[in-house]
Design a protein around this motif. Structure first.
Motif, PDB file in Angstrom:
ATOM      1  N   LEU A   1      -6.943  -3.835   4.305  1.00 15.87           N
ATOM      2  CA  LEU A   1      -7.318  -3.100   3.280  1.00 15.87           C
ATOM      3  C   LEU A   1      -8.363  -2.275   3.500  1.00 15.87           C
ATOM      4  CD1 LEU A   1      -6.240  -5.402   0.457  1.00 15.87           C
ATOM      5  CD2 LEU A   1      -4.832  -3.569   1.475  1.00 15.87           C
ATOM      6  N   GLU A   2      -9.519  -2.795   4.120  1.00 17.19           N
ATOM      7  CA  GLU A   2     -10.923  -2.227   4.535  1.00 17.19           C
ATOM      8  C   GLU A   2     -10.188  -0.664   5.193  1.00 17.19           C
ATOM      9  OE1 GLU A   2     -13.667  -5.929   4.630  1.00 17.19           O
ATOM     10  OE2 GLU A   2     -13.385  -4.833   6.533  1.00 17.19           O
ATOM     11  N   LYS A   3      -9.436  -0.786   6.359  1.00 16.07           N
ATOM     12  CA  LYS A   3      -8.966   0.155   7.031  1.00 16.07           C
ATOM     13  C   LYS A   3      -8.311   1.389   6.350  1.00 16.07           C
ATOM     14  CE  LYS A   3      -6.322   1.393  11.559  1.00 16.07           C
ATOM     15  NZ  LYS A   3      -5.661   0.756  12.361  1.00 16.07           N
ATOM     16  N   ALA A   4      -7.705   0.674   5.207  1.00  9.80           N
ATOM     17  CA  ALA A   4      -6.604   1.563   4.597  1.00  9.80           C
ATOM     18  C   ALA A   4      -7.358   2.546   3.361  1.00  9.80           C
ATOM     19  CB  ALA A   4      -5.527   0.741   3.583  1.00  9.80           C
ATOM     20  N   THR A   5      -8.628   1.913   3.081  1.00  8.12           N
ATOM     21  CA  THR A   5      -9.478   2.644   2.267  1.00  8.12           C
ATOM     22  C   THR A   5     -10.768   3.365   2.939  1.00  8.12           C
ATOM     23  OG1 THR A   5     -10.715   0.565   1.793  1.00  8.12           O
ATOM     24  CG2 THR A   5      -8.748   1.108   0.247  1.00  8.12           C
TER      25      THR A   5
ATOM     26  N   GLN B   1     -13.244  -3.605 -15.436  1.00  7.61           N
ATOM     27  CA  GLN B   1     -12.524  -4.718 -14.641  1.00  7.61           C
ATOM     28  C   GLN B   1     -12.841  -4.440 -13.102  1.00  7.61           C
ATOM     29  OE1 GLN B   1     -11.415  -7.592 -16.125  1.00  7.61           O
ATOM     30  NE2 GLN B   1     -12.033  -6.523 -17.979  1.00  7.61           N
ATOM     31  N   GLY B   2     -13.070  -3.343 -12.538  1.00 11.80           N
ATOM     32  CA  GLY B   2     -13.217  -3.176 -11.325  1.00 11.80           C
ATOM     33  C   GLY B   2     -13.163  -1.915 -10.892  1.00 11.80           C
ATOM     34  N   THR B   3     -13.160  -1.239  -9.398  1.00 17.40           N
ATOM     35  CA  THR B   3     -13.030   0.046  -9.051  1.00 17.40           C
ATOM     36  C   THR B   3     -11.720   0.189  -8.174  1.00 17.40           C
ATOM     37  OG1 THR B   3     -15.295  -0.014  -8.789  1.00 17.40           O
ATOM     38  CG2 THR B   3     -14.183   1.753  -7.674  1.00 17.40           C
ATOM     39  N   VAL B   4     -11.057   1.165  -8.601  1.00 22.53           N
ATOM     40  CA  VAL B   4      -9.622   1.675  -7.861  1.00 22.53           C
ATOM     41  C   VAL B   4      -9.693   2.660  -6.667  1.00 22.53           C
ATOM     42  CG1 VAL B   4      -7.229   2.207  -8.155  1.00 22.53           C
ATOM     43  CG2 VAL B   4      -8.529   1.024 -10.118  1.00 22.53           C
ATOM     44  N   TYR B   5      -9.275   2.237  -5.314  1.00 21.67           N
ATOM     45  CA  TYR B   5      -9.474   3.067  -4.582  1.00 21.67           C
ATOM     46  C   TYR B   5      -7.863   3.710  -4.148  1.00 21.67           C
ATOM     47  CZ  TYR B   5     -14.167   1.179  -3.828  1.00 21.67           C
ATOM     48  OH  TYR B   5     -15.442   0.931  -4.094  1.00 21.67           O
TER      49      TYR B   5
ATOM     50  N   LEU C   1      -8.909  -8.410  -4.201  1.00 23.86           N
ATOM     51  CA  LEU C   1      -8.417  -7.165  -4.172  1.00 23.86           C
ATOM     52  C   LEU C   1      -7.003  -7.081  -4.615  1.00 23.86           C
ATOM     53  CD1 LEU C   1      -9.800  -6.058  -0.516  1.00 23.86           C
ATOM     54  CD2 LEU C   1     -10.589  -5.586  -2.644  1.00 23.86           C
ATOM     55  N   LEU C   2      -6.457  -6.402  -5.768  1.00 23.27           N
ATOM     56  CA  LEU C   2      -4.967  -6.134  -5.920  1.00 23.27           C
ATOM     57  C   LEU C   2      -4.311  -4.715  -5.559  1.00 23.27           C
ATOM     58  CD1 LEU C   2      -5.560  -7.586  -9.566  1.00 23.27           C
ATOM     59  CD2 LEU C   2      -4.867  -8.763  -7.599  1.00 23.27           C
ATOM     60  N   VAL C   3      -3.224  -4.691  -4.893  1.00 21.03           N
ATOM     61  CA  VAL C   3      -2.538  -3.815  -4.406  1.00 21.03           C
ATOM     62  C   VAL C   3      -1.351  -3.306  -5.363  1.00 21.03           C
ATOM     63  CG1 VAL C   3      -1.385  -2.623  -2.387  1.00 21.03           C
ATOM     64  CG2 VAL C   3      -3.298  -4.452  -2.093  1.00 21.03           C
ATOM     65  N   TYR C   4      -1.309  -2.084  -5.677  1.00 21.98           N
ATOM     66  CA  TYR C   4      -0.411  -1.466  -6.643  1.00 21.98           C
ATOM     67  C   TYR C   4       0.366  -0.300  -6.073  1.00 21.98           C
ATOM     68  CZ  TYR C   4      -2.826  -3.981 -10.416  1.00 21.98           C
ATOM     69  OH  TYR C   4      -3.353  -4.930 -11.446  1.00 21.98           O
TER      70      TYR C   4
END
Length: 713
Positions: free
Chosen positions: A391-395, A409-413, A468-471
């Motif tokens: 996920l670090e590589k993906a963002t 509730q957080g930040t979306v990347y 980390l939540l993945v949508y």
């Protein structure tokens, strides 16, 4: 490792040299009452940057007391941002408590909160908490922007105990505050009416004061004040900022929080001396070079130490072959030792990272989620546990350029997985340890939601400090952007309203366990490449057991969409989601924003202005011209009646989302006959239209599709 040792030595020298570095301008007083007063703060004319930084040294008592003159607050301590980025600029002050107008403690504290509007100070989000003292009260803090927070305090027999830890059930509760807070208002709500002869109050206070021992609130009530922490900086456009940029390379400035994991942007500029320098960066030439060669230990054993700006060099004393050979042998030995230490350091670092990931995985409920993944009783086998490195590589290591949005509730990347799939990755805030099981259960529930109008949860990563939540990625932005930045047809508005209503109806009544969203608004409704709506952001949602009708919670939501009944009772029901959806319907109908500070006062709250226009038969005066141009009068009126029913102040009088979805489907078919079915022998169904007082007119419908078809699941 050798560099680390040198860094530790330079830190010691930095702290020793800082004693001689200038902190104030010219001949200004450096202290008052034992408190150091560094510029831009100052005592007396010409010693401070502007009126917000003026310190008045009150010597009327037996010991001098420093006072921040503009907001009239006692100063306990002032600190500059340090040279190595370990802390922000802070000022600790004694903040007055805010007394309830119905309480009995009006003699101390204040009836109105302190305002920092116009300054470059904020109440520190990381250091302060909102604290409430009293029996059976719910206190709400409105940050005068878009957020409302609060907590509920209860106690046995309506008697506040002498000493408390603020757990919520001992007559005291506390909760975190919103970021960049400068001014706020406080509301006291009572479950059973105001208690007699009870002192009720709230205050912002330094959270560290709660961790040492239980607080004696009798002493606190008598004083009327509590220590709080402000973060401070200077304006980017100020004279001091322009001077700082001329001072040379011994300074550095940033508008990002120094100690924030996410590099949170601050509403002001903070400056510090660079490494190898010490002093006050807000004074011209106030950062002095640290002479490492004059420290308590020799940084260059057997060699000569030569100081240079920000660092030093070690030079050999002798050029003889003997010393050269000794030096080469020593250098080789040191090189081998450093290589060994470097390998050992990397090994220990990787081991520490693995242990840390295992700890975060357990703290975030990873073991519980694994049990659910292996259980045959649930259907969460489709849910995937992602690796933090992937996920670090993906963002791009959570690059700020990848940010899609930020919220409470957080930040979306935006991210791209190794297989090329585009996803939205939400970096949530840290989970309260007492709510881990609830968080995991909600992940399991949300992973089972398979509705075409709900953003799909693809998986999660629990081996980081913040989950980390993945949508699935929705490409066309939010309904708020679409509605207020472009022309939207009436048909598209009807389709979006029908999509969202269907999704909420599914969550409320068709999911395996009823789910309340709790933050329905146009910015939480996303649009796909066909402009079909999808409900997103379940960060504040709650799931219920089969026989629950409501949840009692801390008030959370967005100003303009918040159900007034929920605001008063702190009890959230499915009809609270209905009210928020009613505001979205009015946005679709009028093209206006839910809150506006322009125009007449009656127009500032969209829901109230819409209901007033309906009552005065002025509906078509506020309807969007695009809707008037394309829509039929009957359909527009029916749509407005649905919105009015959803906005009924009495929750029981509002329709259910299933009823709303059916009625919107009827209007959509009324406006576009081409989507009607051709079978005239189907059973005729009924739909309900609601007026402002909750009464219903039943009208006949035919050719309606079922609300939840197999296509939507």
């Amino acid at each position: 490792m050798f560099q680390i040792l040198l860094l530790l030595g330079s830190l010691l020298l930095h702290e020793e040299a800082s004693l001689a570095a200038p902190l104030v301008k010219g001949n200004c007083l450096p202290t008052c009452g034992g408190v150091t007063i560094p510029f831009p703060f100052g005592i007396g004319a010409g010693c401070f940057l502007d009126e917000w930084y003026e310190i008045f040294c009150d010597e009327s008592t037996y010991s001098a007391v420093p006072m921040l003159k503009k907001p009239n607050l006692r100063v306990l301590n002032i600190s500059l941002p340090d040279s190595y980025g370990r802390k922000n600029g802070m000022i600790s002050v004694s903040l007055p408590m805010i007394n309830s107008p119905n309480g009995t403690c009006r003699g101390n504290g204040s009836s109105t909160p302190v305002s920092l509007n116009g300054s470059h100070f904020i109440f520190s989000e990381s250091r302060n908490v909102l604290t409430t003292v009293g029996c059976n009260i719910c206190v709400l803090l409105d940050d005068q922007k878009s957020a409302i927070i609060g907590c509920k305090s209860s106690c046995k027999d309506d008697k506040v105990v002498r000493k408390m830890t603020c757990s919520g059930s001992d007559g005291c509760c506390r909760t975190t505050i919103t970021p960049d807070l400068q001014a706020f208002s406080i509301t006291f709500n009572h479950e059973k009416g105001p208690a007699k002869n009870q002192c009720e109050y709230a205050f912002l206070g330094d959270r560290s004061k709660f961790t040492r021992s239980p607080i004696d609130f009798n002493k606190l009530k008598a004083s009327g004040h509590f220590p709080a922490v402000l973060e401070w900086g200077i304006a980017k456009s100020s004279r001091a900022a322009s001077e700082i940029y001329k001072h040379g390379d011994s300074y550095e400035c940033s508008n990002f929080s120094f100690n924030s994991v996410y590099r949170k942007a601050m509403p002001f500029l903070q400056c510090s001396c660079r490494g190898g320098f010490t002093g006050n960066p807000y004074i011209k030439y106030g950062c002095e070079d640290v002479d490492e060669c004059k420290g308590p230990t020799d940084p260059c054993p057997g060699r000569k130490c030569v100081n240079r700006p920000g660092s030093y060099d070690c030079v050999e004393r002798s050029k003889t072959i003997k010393f050269l050979l000794i030096g080469m042998g020593s250098g080789l030995g040191v090189l081998l030792l450093l290589l060994f230490l470097w390998l050992l350091y990397n090994f220990l670092k990787k081991r520490k990272e693995i242990k840390l990931k295992e700890r975060y995985f357990k703290e975030n409920g990873g073991l519980l989620l694994q049990q659910q993944l292996c259980s045959s009783e649930t259907n969460v086998d489709k849910n995937k546990l992602f690796n933090s490195k992937d996920l670090e590589k993906a963002t791009d290591n959570f690059n700020k350029n990848r940010i899609l949005g930020q919220g409470g509730q957080g930040t979306v990347y935006k991210g791209m997985l190794a297989d090329g799939g585009i996803v939205a990755i939400k970096k949530s805030k840290a989970i309260d340890k007492g709510k881990v099981e609830q968080f995991i259960n909600e992940i399991a529930i949300l992973s089972q939601i398979n509705h075409r109008n709900v953003v799909k949860l693809l998986g999660c990563c629990l081996e980081t400090e913040s989950p980390l939540l993945v949508y699935e990625f929705i490409p066309n932005g939010t309904l708020f952007q679409y509605l207020h930045d472009s022309l939207v047809s009436w048909g598209a508005r009807l389709q979006i309203a029908t999509d969202v209503a269907g999704a909420l109806s599914y969550l409320h009544s068709s999911a395996s366990i009823p789910i309340y969203h709790r933050d329905i608004k146009s910015t939480n409704i996303l649009l796909d490449d066909r402009c079909r709506a999808k409900v997103a952001d379940f960060g504040t949602s709650k799931s219920l057991s089969l026989y629950q009708t409501h949840v009692t919670t801390v008030v959370q939501g967005t100003f303009g969409y918040l159900d007034p009944e929920y605001f008063q009772s702190c009890q959230f029901t499915e009809k609270s989601d209905v009210y928020s959806f009613g505001v979205v319907l009015v946005e679709l109908l009028t093209g206006r924003k839910p809150v506006s500070f322009l125009g007449d006062e009656e127009e500032r709250n969209l829901a109230s202005y819409f209901l007033l226009s309906m009552d005065e038969n002025c509906l078509f005066d506020i309807v969007d011209p695009q809707v008037l141009k394309q829509g039929k009068e009957e359909g527009i009126v029916a749509f407005a009646n649905i919105a009015r029913g959803c906005l009924n102040l009495h929750g029981k009088m509002r329709p259910t989302m299933r009823e709303v979805a059916s009625e919107l489907e009827r209007i959509r078919k009324l406006e576009n006959p081409a989507i009607r079915h051709g079978n005239t022998h189907e059973k005729r169904e009924t739909s309900t239209r609601w007026d402002s007082v909750g009464s219903a007119d039943v009208i006949s419908l035919s050719d309606l599709q079922p609300l939840m078809s197999s296509e939507s699941m």
